[in-house]
Design a protein around this motif. Structure first.
Motif, PDB file in Angstrom:
ATOM      1  N   UNK A   1       0.848  -1.180   0.000  1.00 34.86           N
ATOM      2  CA  UNK A   1       0.000   0.000   0.000  1.00 34.86           C
ATOM      3  C   UNK A   1       0.894   1.244   0.000  1.00 34.86           C
ATOM      4  N   UNK A   2       0.526   2.210  -0.761  1.00 40.81           N
ATOM      5  CA  UNK A   2       1.240   3.486  -0.774  1.00 40.81           C
ATOM      6  C   UNK A   2       0.239   4.616  -0.586  1.00 40.81           C
ATOM      7  N   UNK A   3       0.729   5.687  -0.036  1.00 37.59           N
ATOM      8  CA  UNK A   3      -0.071   6.875   0.182  1.00 37.59           C
ATOM      9  C   UNK A   3       0.752   8.077  -0.254  1.00 37.59           C
ATOM     10  N   UNK A   4       0.118   9.027  -0.892  1.00 34.48           N
ATOM     11  CA  UNK A   4       0.808  10.245  -1.295  1.00 34.48           C
ATOM     12  C   UNK A   4       0.914  11.195  -0.109  1.00 34.48           C
ATOM     13  N   UNK A   5       2.073  11.812   0.001  1.00 37.18           N
ATOM     14  CA  UNK A   5       2.306  12.821   1.033  1.00 37.18           C
ATOM     15  C   UNK A   5       2.749  14.089   0.329  1.00 37.18           C
ATOM     16  N   UNK A   6       2.216  15.204   0.743  1.00 39.70           N
ATOM     17  CA  UNK A   6       2.540  16.477   0.124  1.00 39.70           C
ATOM     18  C   UNK A   6       3.613  17.189   0.951  1.00 39.70           C
ATOM     19  N   UNK A   7       4.668  17.580   0.281  1.00 42.14           N
ATOM     20  CA  UNK A   7       5.711  18.410   0.897  1.00 42.14           C
ATOM     21  C   UNK A   7       5.920  19.617  -0.009  1.00 42.14           C
ATOM     22  N   UNK A   8       6.479  20.647   0.562  1.00 47.00           N
ATOM     23  CA  UNK A   8       6.719  21.849  -0.240  1.00 47.00           C
ATOM     24  C   UNK A   8       7.777  21.556  -1.304  1.00 47.00           C
TER      25      UNK A   8
END
Length: 71
Positions: A1-8
């Motif tokens: 399973x993968x999840x997107x993470x938002x970084x600047x």
């Protein structure tokens, strides 16, 4: 399973630079995954140690109470 993470963009650029400078990382994503995993492990270790300290403190207090040193 993968999840997107938002970084600047700025933070991602820093990880891109670090990933190219460090051996063992093919991409910024690999380095970010490593850092997050290592951080989670450290936080879990710290939490476990704090819980153990609390249990130890309670056991010491209970024993001192049994011996009549504290009320």
């Amino acid at each position: 399973m993968t999840t997107d993470i938002t970084v600047t963009d700025a933070l991602y650029a820093r990880y891109e630079t670090l990933a190219t400078e460090l051996d063992g990382f093919d991409s910024a994503d690999d380095l970010i995954e490593y850092v997050l995993s290592a951080s989670a492990t450290e936080l879990e270790r710290t939490t476990d140690a704090e819980t153990a300290d609390e249990v130890d403190d309670e056991a010491v207090h209970d024993r001192l109470k049994q011996l009549g040193y504290v009320e």
